[in-house]
Write an enzyme that holds these catalytic residues in place. Sequence first.
Site, PDB file in Angstrom:
ATOM      1  NE  ARG A 109      -6.825 -14.825 -44.239  1.00  0.00           N
ATOM      2  CZ  ARG A 109      -6.067 -15.991 -44.438  1.00  0.00           C
ATOM      3  NH1 ARG A 109      -4.871 -16.298 -43.871  1.00  0.00           N
ATOM      4  NH2 ARG A 109      -6.699 -16.968 -45.311  1.00  0.00           N
ATOM      5  NE  ARG A 120       6.332 -15.368 -47.051  1.00  0.00           N
ATOM      6  CZ  ARG A 120       6.571 -15.889 -48.304  1.00  0.00           C
ATOM      7  NH1 ARG A 120       7.449 -15.760 -49.257  1.00  0.00           N
ATOM      8  NH2 ARG A 120       5.646 -16.721 -48.586  1.00  0.00           N
ATOM      9  NE  ARG A 173     -12.548 -12.151 -64.581  1.00  0.00           N
ATOM     10  CZ  ARG A 173     -12.915 -11.046 -65.520  1.00  0.00           C
ATOM     11  NH1 ARG A 173     -14.203 -10.768 -65.741  1.00  0.00           N
ATOM     12  NH2 ARG A 173     -11.924 -10.026 -65.928  1.00  0.00           N
ATOM     13  NE  ARG A 224       0.083 -14.843 -64.415  1.00  0.00           N
ATOM     14  CZ  ARG A 224       0.093 -15.818 -63.923  1.00  0.00           C
ATOM     15  NH1 ARG A 224       0.839 -16.053 -62.551  1.00  0.00           N
ATOM     16  NH2 ARG A 224      -0.217 -17.290 -64.574  1.00  0.00           N
ATOM     17  CD  GLU A 231      -1.118 -15.690 -67.650  1.00  0.00           C
ATOM     18  OE1 GLU A 231      -0.554 -16.793 -67.335  1.00  0.00           O
ATOM     19  OE2 GLU A 231      -2.088 -15.253 -66.611  1.00  0.00           O
ATOM     20  CE1 TYR A 253      -7.494 -22.433 -59.941  1.00  0.00           C
ATOM     21  CE2 TYR A 253      -6.895 -22.868 -57.536  1.00  0.00           C
ATOM     22  CZ  TYR A 253      -6.381 -22.493 -58.621  1.00  0.00           C
ATOM     23  OH  TYR A 253      -5.169 -22.551 -59.081  1.00  0.00           O
ATOM     24  CG  ASP A 301      -3.666 -24.715 -56.064  1.00  0.00           C
ATOM     25  OD1 ASP A 301      -3.757 -23.941 -57.301  1.00  0.00           O
ATOM     26  OD2 ASP A 301      -3.452 -24.027 -55.152  1.00  0.00           O
TER      27      ASP A 301
END
Length: 368
Positions: free
Chosen positions: A172, A176, A249, A280, A300, A348, A350
């Site tokens: 996905r 928005r 990674r 970035r 980065e 991972y 958050d």
Amino acid sequence: MKQYDYLIVGAGLYGAVFAHEAKKAGKRCLVIDKRDHIAGNIYTESVEGIHVHRYGAHIFHTNNKAVWQYVNQFAEFNRYTNSPVANYHGEIYNLPFNMNTFNKMWGVVTPAEAKAKIEQQRAEAGITEPKNLEEQAISLVGTDIYEKLIKGYTGKQWGRPCTELPAFIIKRLPVRFTYDDNYFNALYQGIPNGGYTAMVEKMLDGVEIELGVDYLARKAELDKLADQIVYTGPVDAYFDYKLGALQYRSVRFETEVLDTDNYQGNAVVNYTDAETPYTRIIEHKHFEFGTQPKTVISREYSAEWKKGDEPYYPVNDEKNGALYAAYKQLADAEPGVIFGGRLGEYKYYDMDKVIEVALSVAEKELAE
Ligand SMILES: Cc1cc2nc3c(=O)[nH]c(=O)nc-3n(C[C@H](O)[C@H](O)[C@H](O)COP(=O)(O)OP(=O)(O)OC[C@H]3O[C@@H](n4cnc5c(N)ncnc54)[C@H](O)[C@@H]3O)c2cc1C
């Protein structure tokens, strides 16, 4: 009787939350970390009066009110809202993909026009069963967004062209149809005033800490100090990689102080073309609306990981999943050790999720 109830290996967020809860419950804790600072990967250091996120930009966001209230005990959070922009050969687009992006890309004004444009490009591409990431992306958001905002960036992130990446990576894509540049859908979001290190310092208030101590190098001696170990280092390293090394990674950061007060006008700018070698640039002061005369930026670079590098993102493929499952069996059978956090669980997480899980493990453990 041993000197401590808990030896907590790792002064990152998981270790700090566990230590805080254990101390509150009257337990004697020692926290150690092999680095020379606390806070693990959310560590921020002051450079030119700016809180620099040394291990990558961290934006706190959560839908969990209890977690939000929990962190607010230790820091006041500002109103920072993550709204990255994409720079494609000097053209600027708002992220995540929203009405501002579509307006800039196509001049469309209403959601219906934007939907029609995407639908038209999807239909023209005629992809029915996407065979790779490129086809998947085009069938989700059309050719223009793919070409300018996904192709180069994703290729750099994974070190391979999108045609060689599996479609499932972007099952996905957040799209928005409102003029809303807020990257996260979370109810609560912000950056702790004073930086993350100060927040973790408060969590660890009154807890004994020893830095620059590698647990695995002195395991036998350290184990004698406490009844229980809470280990937040890499699970494969704990078992001396005896089943093989889990893969990650990595990211390489190139940080620079610049003699200007405002370099790019936003905290996060993604470079979405393939030619710019970095993915970035983070301009740290904008996380806290800084007004310092200088600025600090970090470029980065996405990097292949090899043993000895800083592990950042676990690789969620079948091979590593199976290897972790085998290590998890060993971990579950290890007496007197709780394995936790992003490295201990090869997951991972958050920040809000790490807090959630550390609180729930602590609650169970401390009730026993
Ligand atoms: C690039 C990047 C960006 C991110 N951005 C966000 C974001 O915007 N928002 C968000 O919510 N989350 C973000 N995260 C996730 C966040 O970093 C984690 O949730 C959090 O750092 C996990 O805390 P932890 O305590 O599990 O691990 P860590 O912070 O890694 O702590 C583990 C500690 O254990 C120590 N250790 C390891 N081995 C040993 C040993 N043998 N002896 C002694 N000490 C040892 C390490 O030095 C480390 O300090 C990001 C992650 C990455 C990689």
